[in-house]
Design a protein around this motif. Structure first.
Motif, PDB file in Angstrom:
ATOM      1  N   LYS A  51       0.832  -1.205   0.000  1.00  0.00           N
ATOM      2  CA  LYS A  51       0.000   0.000   0.000  1.00  0.00           C
ATOM      3  C   LYS A  51       0.867   1.256   0.000  1.00  0.00           C
ATOM      4  CE  LYS A  51      -4.192  -1.255   2.429  1.00  0.00           C
ATOM      5  NZ  LYS A  51      -5.289  -0.783   1.634  1.00  0.00           N
ATOM      6  N   LYS A 131      -9.944  -1.169  -4.085  1.00  0.00           N
ATOM      7  CA  LYS A 131     -10.993  -1.650  -3.182  1.00  0.00           C
ATOM      8  C   LYS A 131     -11.243  -0.659  -2.041  1.00  0.00           C
ATOM      9  CE  LYS A 131      -9.009  -5.595  -2.110  1.00  0.00           C
ATOM     10  NZ  LYS A 131      -7.794  -5.534  -2.928  1.00  0.00           N
ATOM     11  N   THR A 132     -10.153  -0.172  -1.454  1.00  0.00           N
ATOM     12  CA  THR A 132     -10.311   0.716  -0.299  1.00  0.00           C
ATOM     13  C   THR A 132     -11.164   1.920  -0.676  1.00  0.00           C
ATOM     14  OG1 THR A 132      -8.099   0.061   0.355  1.00  0.00           O
ATOM     15  CG2 THR A 132      -9.036   1.940   1.507  1.00  0.00           C
TER      16      THR A 132
HETATM   17  N1  LIG Z   1     -10.430   5.498  -9.505  1.00  0.00           N
HETATM   18  C1  LIG Z   1      -9.149   5.689  -9.256  1.00  0.00           C
HETATM   19  N2  LIG Z   1      -8.383   6.446 -10.059  1.00  0.00           N
HETATM   20  C2  LIG Z   1      -7.068   6.645  -9.817  1.00  0.00           C
HETATM   21  N3  LIG Z   1      -6.405   6.119  -8.768  1.00  0.00           N
HETATM   22  C3  LIG Z   1      -7.104   5.351  -7.919  1.00  0.00           C
HETATM   23  C4  LIG Z   1      -8.511   5.097  -8.101  1.00  0.00           C
HETATM   24  N4  LIG Z   1      -8.919   4.306  -7.101  1.00  0.00           N
HETATM   25  C5  LIG Z   1      -7.857   4.063  -6.313  1.00  0.00           C
HETATM   26  N5  LIG Z   1      -6.762   4.699  -6.793  1.00  0.00           N
HETATM   27  C6  LIG Z   1      -5.388   4.675  -6.254  1.00  0.00           C
HETATM   28  O1  LIG Z   1      -4.860   3.382  -6.513  1.00  0.00           O
HETATM   29  C7  LIG Z   1      -4.095   2.903  -5.420  1.00  0.00           C
HETATM   30  C8  LIG Z   1      -4.641   1.570  -4.948  1.00  0.00           C
HETATM   31  O2  LIG Z   1      -5.953   1.729  -4.445  1.00  0.00           O
HETATM   32  P1  LIG Z   1      -6.449   0.999  -3.126  1.00  0.00           P
HETATM   33  O3  LIG Z   1      -5.485   1.188  -2.006  1.00  0.00           O
HETATM   34  O4  LIG Z   1      -7.858   1.422  -2.927  1.00  0.00           O
HETATM   35  O5  LIG Z   1      -6.366  -0.512  -3.609  1.00  0.00           O
HETATM   36  P2  LIG Z   1      -6.792  -1.791  -2.815  1.00  0.00           P
HETATM   37  O6  LIG Z   1      -7.411  -2.688  -3.817  1.00  0.00           O
HETATM   38  O7  LIG Z   1      -7.600  -1.398  -1.627  1.00  0.00           O
HETATM   39  O8  LIG Z   1      -5.441  -2.399  -2.356  1.00  0.00           O
HETATM   40  P3  LIG Z   1      -5.180  -3.379  -1.097  1.00  0.00           P
HETATM   41  O9  LIG Z   1      -5.667  -4.739  -1.456  1.00  0.00           O
HETATM   42  O10 LIG Z   1      -3.696  -3.322  -0.938  1.00  0.00           O
HETATM   43  O11 LIG Z   1      -5.934  -2.801   0.058  1.00  0.00           O
HETATM   44  C9  LIG Z   1      -4.131   3.981  -4.370  1.00  0.00           C
HETATM   45  O12 LIG Z   1      -2.937   4.730  -4.493  1.00  0.00           O
HETATM   46  C10 LIG Z   1      -5.344   4.810  -4.726  1.00  0.00           C
HETATM   47  O13 LIG Z   1      -5.182   6.154  -4.346  1.00  0.00           O
END
Ligand SMILES: Nc1ncnc2c1ncn2[C@@H]1O[C@H](COP(=O)(O)OP(=O)(O)OP(=O)(O)O)[C@@H](O)[C@H]1O
Length: 466
Positions: A51, A131-132
């Motif tokens: 992350k 996802k977050t």
């Molecule tokens: N729609 C979007 N457009 C551009 N960047 C995005 C978008 N959604 C999320 N991000 C960016 O992409 C990155 C990954 O997003 P996020 O942390 O939500 O992923 P995740 O699937 O929750 O990951 P993890 O499984 O590690 O929790 C972050 O830096 C976030 O700011």
């Protein structure tokens, strides 16, 4: 106030930095005995590291698989954030974060998460796919800020991961000053008898159970949204599963349940189904790693010193981009790096005793090309793609506890996804009949030839780089 959240998040960030995130930081005397055991990644550390170092969204070309349990579900997807009819200030927050359009998991999950009546969801997609941001938007959208009591609970497996989620929520709610957030994590104390007034509580299961169930600091029956984040990491941690179930039992049947996970094995699924009634299940198919573009070799050596000589030969002859060398233990990694440094190679080492901050620093330098060789252990076998790495050396073959071939780890070390689909070279150093057996097992498992390489033959080595 959102500003206060921001400030809080910043303070925590600073204190985290100072504390080196408190991860794996052990006095030397304690690390000595683990130096010789196999070094392995802990899922919570890996998730946090990814992350923090991830610089953006992992875009996926692959499809979403949707399993509709509820036939009445209005399952559709959106291509813009506008189409979600978010509150204007939330939309402003989303754009202020630099998000122009929803990611794949967001475009599918959000319409359902925001629909009325609320739907339960189990969503799985690989780390970094957004996802977050998806569930945080849903959490923020469901808050009625005119009512001063907790309405949304979000459980994370560790202190650090809870803070990360809180920081995303704080940023997204930058223009929603009425929404208040509280962290239920270690170090946060609330005097007994207090009634918590914040709308959203993000925290770890133990503290949440204390505040909500044991001490009655808020009314569990008024919770509208319950989010379980990093479910796969959660169930890896002792006792967390039971605590989640105990919290869950106190929630009203009308509460919307959301469950997010990067992996989806049977244990995760059983846990999900125990907690979430009639969910809509969406899964973003994983981009698989493969060995298709990789030339694989093995080198016969008689001792660790000979393995070292092999590395020097390979390194000197082929003009490579960058290399990662995998060792089984921290001790071997330390020994090898010392030897290579003495011989004038600039090498970096990344193994389990480093804090998350130190790991990030090592990776940043390597990515910037300041070192050509990174010596590491299984703490790095998964998920961290460094595009310019062309050579991977298994100084020690990956093996499981029974000293059998660990094919999955081999694939994670060597394999590439479509995104990083450049050709690569993998070299396995074989110094015993047992490691030869492991090599053979890997070869037959993947059905891909691993060729013998004569390390004394400069011409042959040159050919592999061609
Ligand atoms: N729609 C979007 N457009 C551009 N960047 C995005 C978008 N959604 C999320 N991000 C960016 O992409 C990155 C990954 O997003 P996020 O942390 O939500 O992923 P995740 O699937 O929750 O990951 P993890 O499984 O590690 O929790 C972050 O830096 C976030 O700011």
């Amino acid at each position: 106030m959102a500003n206060q959240w921001g400030q809080k998040a910043e303070e925590l960030e600073v204190s985290n930095k100072i504390a080196g995130l408190g991860l794996n930081k052990k006095p030397l005397s304690q690390t000595e005995d683990v130096d010789e055991s196999p070094d392995a990644a802990n899922p919570a550390d890996t998730s946090l590291l990814m992350k923090i170092i991830r610089q953006g969204l992992v875009e996926s070309k692959l499809d979403i698989e949707i399993q509709r349990k509820d036939p009445n579900s209005p399952l559709y997807s959106v291509k813009t954030f506008e189409a979600l009819h978010l509150k204007p200030n939330l939309l402003k927050g989303v754009y202020a974060m630099g998000f122009n359009a929803p990611s794949k998991i967001q475009e599918t999950a959000l319409p359902t998460l925001l629909a009325d009546p609320p739907q339960n969801m189990i969503a799985q997609s690989q780390s970094g796919t957004g996802k977050t941001a998806a569930f945080v938007l849903a959490m923020l959208s469901r808050v009625d800020s005119s009512k001063n009591y907790p309405q949304v609970l979000c459980l994370s497996p560790t202190y650090e991961l809870a803070i990360q989620t809180g920081e995303v929520a704080a940023k997204m709610a930058k223009f929603c000053p009425d929404i208040k957030l509280k962290y239920a994590v270690r170090g946060e104390e609330v005097p007994r008898g207090t009634k918590i007034q914040d709308h959203i509580i993000i925290g770890t299961p133990g503290k949440m159970l204390d505040w909500g169930v044991k001490f009655g600091m808020f009314d569990m029956s008024k919770i509208k949204v319950f989010v379980l984040d990093e479910a796969d990491v959660m169930i890896d941690r002792q006792g967390h599963q039971d605590q989640c179930i105990r919290i869950h039992k106190c929630l009203p049947s009308t509460c919307q349940m959301m469950f997010f996970s990067a992996t989806y094995d049977t244990a995760v699924m059983d846990f999900a189904e125990m907690i979430i009634p009639n969910p809509i299940i969406i899964r973003l198919l994983r981009e698989e790693e493969s060995l298709d573009n990789i030339k694989q070799y093995y080198v016969k050596c008689k001792s660790a010193d000979e393995k070292y000589r092999a590395i020097c030969n390979i390194y000197g002859v082929i003009t490579i981009g960058q290399a990662i060398i995998f060792c089984h233990t921290r001790k071997t990694a330390a020994w090898l790096s010392e030897k290579m440094s003495k011989d004038g190679h600039s090498v970096a080492v990344l193994s389990g005793e480093l804090t998350v901050d130190q790991r990030i620093a090592v990776l940043d330098r390597f990515r910037a090309g300041l070192e050509k060789v990174l010596i590491t252990t299984n703490v790095l076998s998964r998920g961290i793609d460094v595009e310019q790495v062309t050579l991977v050396v298994n100084f020690d073959m990956p093996m499981d506890m029974e000293k059998k071939a660990d094919c999955e780890t081999y694939l994670h070390r060597i394999g590439r996804t479509g995104r990083f689909g450049k050709a690569g070279i993998a070299i396995n150093l074989i110094d015993s009949p047992q490691t030869m057996d492991i090599c053979k097992e890997i070869e037959s498992h993947f059905g891909k030839k691993i060729q013998l390489l004569d390390i004394e033959d400069a011409e042959e080595i040159e050919k592999i780089g061609a």
